[in-house]
Design a protein around this motif. Structure first.
Motif, PDB file in Angstrom:
ATOM      1  N   LYS A 240       0.839  -1.205   0.000  1.00  0.00           N
ATOM      2  CA  LYS A 240       0.000   0.000   0.000  1.00  0.00           C
ATOM      3  C   LYS A 240       0.877   1.261   0.000  1.00  0.00           C
ATOM      4  N   LYS A 241       1.915   1.244   0.844  1.00  0.00           N
ATOM      5  CA  LYS A 241       2.826   2.397   0.919  1.00  0.00           C
ATOM      6  C   LYS A 241       3.554   2.601  -0.412  1.00  0.00           C
ATOM      7  N   GLN A 242       3.928   1.466  -1.013  1.00  0.00           N
ATOM      8  CA  GLN A 242       4.640   1.535  -2.295  1.00  0.00           C
ATOM      9  C   GLN A 242       3.744   2.161  -3.366  1.00  0.00           C
ATOM     10  N   ARG A 243       2.471   1.749  -3.361  1.00  0.00           N
ATOM     11  CA  ARG A 243       1.519   2.304  -4.342  1.00  0.00           C
ATOM     12  C   ARG A 243       1.349   3.806  -4.130  1.00  0.00           C
ATOM     13  N   GLN A 244       1.236   4.196  -2.848  1.00  0.00           N
ATOM     14  CA  GLN A 244       1.075   5.624  -2.537  1.00  0.00           C
ATOM     15  C   GLN A 244       2.298   6.414  -3.001  1.00  0.00           C
ATOM     16  N   HIS A 245       3.467   5.819  -2.784  1.00  0.00           N
ATOM     17  CA  HIS A 245       4.729   6.460  -3.152  1.00  0.00           C
ATOM     18  C   HIS A 245       4.805   6.650  -4.674  1.00  0.00           C
ATOM     19  N   GLN A 246       4.418   5.589  -5.398  1.00  0.00           N
ATOM     20  CA  GLN A 246       4.447   5.659  -6.867  1.00  0.00           C
ATOM     21  C   GLN A 246       3.461   6.703  -7.383  1.00  0.00           C
ATOM     22  N   THR A 247       2.281   6.728  -6.761  1.00  0.00           N
ATOM     23  CA  THR A 247       1.253   7.702  -7.170  1.00  0.00           C
ATOM     24  C   THR A 247       1.761   9.124  -6.947  1.00  0.00           C
ATOM     25  N   ARG A 248       2.389   9.333  -5.784  1.00  0.00           N
ATOM     26  CA  ARG A 248       2.912  10.659  -5.454  1.00  0.00           C
ATOM     27  C   ARG A 248       3.991  11.078  -6.460  1.00  0.00           C
ATOM     28  N   ASN A 249       4.863  10.136  -6.796  1.00  0.00           N
ATOM     29  CA  ASN A 249       5.939  10.432  -7.760  1.00  0.00           C
ATOM     30  C   ASN A 249       5.373  10.806  -9.119  1.00  0.00           C
TER      31      ASN A 249
END
Length: 248
Positions: A230-239
């Motif tokens: 979930k954190k990884q997805r959020q990080h990718q979305t933010r990037n």
């Protein structure tokens, strides 16, 4: 209730009080001792039953209230006190087992409304269930999901029981100064089982059960992996958002 009748008490401490006050204190101490003695008997009973149903549990880690909740469920759903598997508990919570037939529901309700005596009930388990307030509420909860029984019939009985309980409490309060009524509220089996066997309580009841501990670890691992994903997805979305602006 004289001072002399009190054992293991420094009577010198009480001699400065008037005879009437001494009598009140003596009675209060005796009441308190009675309550403590009864509590100890009850706790021993809970322990013995729960130890058989949950042989791998750390029962000392459970408060008396929690022990009572688990005890009530065990006495209702597992009267032969077979050791209960984790899977069984999960099934109970998802789909509380039906313990009595429709005919037994009707007989039990007839007893509760004063139409039958206890010894007219042939099922001994039903007799035991109806003798105790906690299991009685589970019985009424089970009757509520029986489509052949009208809700109004159950509600009428619940009202009668509540009135009787209030009278009993009043009497006990007049006899025991420290009496605290323990009123069992109407409850659905589904809600009761989920509360009595919440995750925290299950952890205690299966403290030394290897299968349960493995399941918990696997579940914990799964949750950790899910959190990381979930954190990884959020990080990718933010990037993507940060890189998505127009560069001139």
């Amino acid at each position: 209730d004289s001072l002399e009748s009190l054992e293991h008490v420094d009577k010198g401490l009480l001699e400065k009080y008037s005879p009437a006050e001494q009598q009140t204190i003596t009675r209060a101490v005796k009441d308190l001792r009675t309550i403590i003695a009864v509590k100890q008997v009850i706790q021993t009973q809970y322990h013995e039953v729960l130890k058989r149903a949950f042989p791998n549990g750390d029962l000392d880690d459970l408060s008396l209230v929690r022990q009572e909740q688990a005890y009530t469920a065990v006495m209702y759903y597992d009267p032969t006190l077979k050791p209960l598997k984790v899977e069984t508990m999960a099934q109970w919570q998802e789909n509380p087992p039906r313990v009595f037939s429709t005919q037994e529901h009707q007989l039990g309700l007839a007893y509760l409304s004063g139409q039958l005596s206890l010894d007219q009930l042939e099922n001994h388990h039903l007799q035991r269930v109806l003798k105790h307030d906690g299991t009685k509420q589970l019985f009424l909860g089970e009757c509520k999901v029986d489509p052949t029984i009208k809700n109004s019939q159950i509600e009428k009985i619940q009202k009668q029981l509540k009135e009787q309980q209030a009278k009993d409490d009043q009497y006990r309060k007049s006899q025991l100064a420290h009496y605290q009524p323990l009123n069992y509220k109407p409850v659905s089996p589904n809600y009761y089982l989920k509360t009595a066997f919440s995750d925290a309580i299950m952890t205690v009841l299966y403290a030394r059960d290897e299968d349960y501990q493995r399941q918990r670890q696997a579940q914990g691992l799964k949750e950790t992996e899910w959190e990381m994903a979930k954190k990884q997805r959020q990080h990718q979305t933010r990037n993507r958002h940060e890189d998505g602006g127009m560069h001139l």
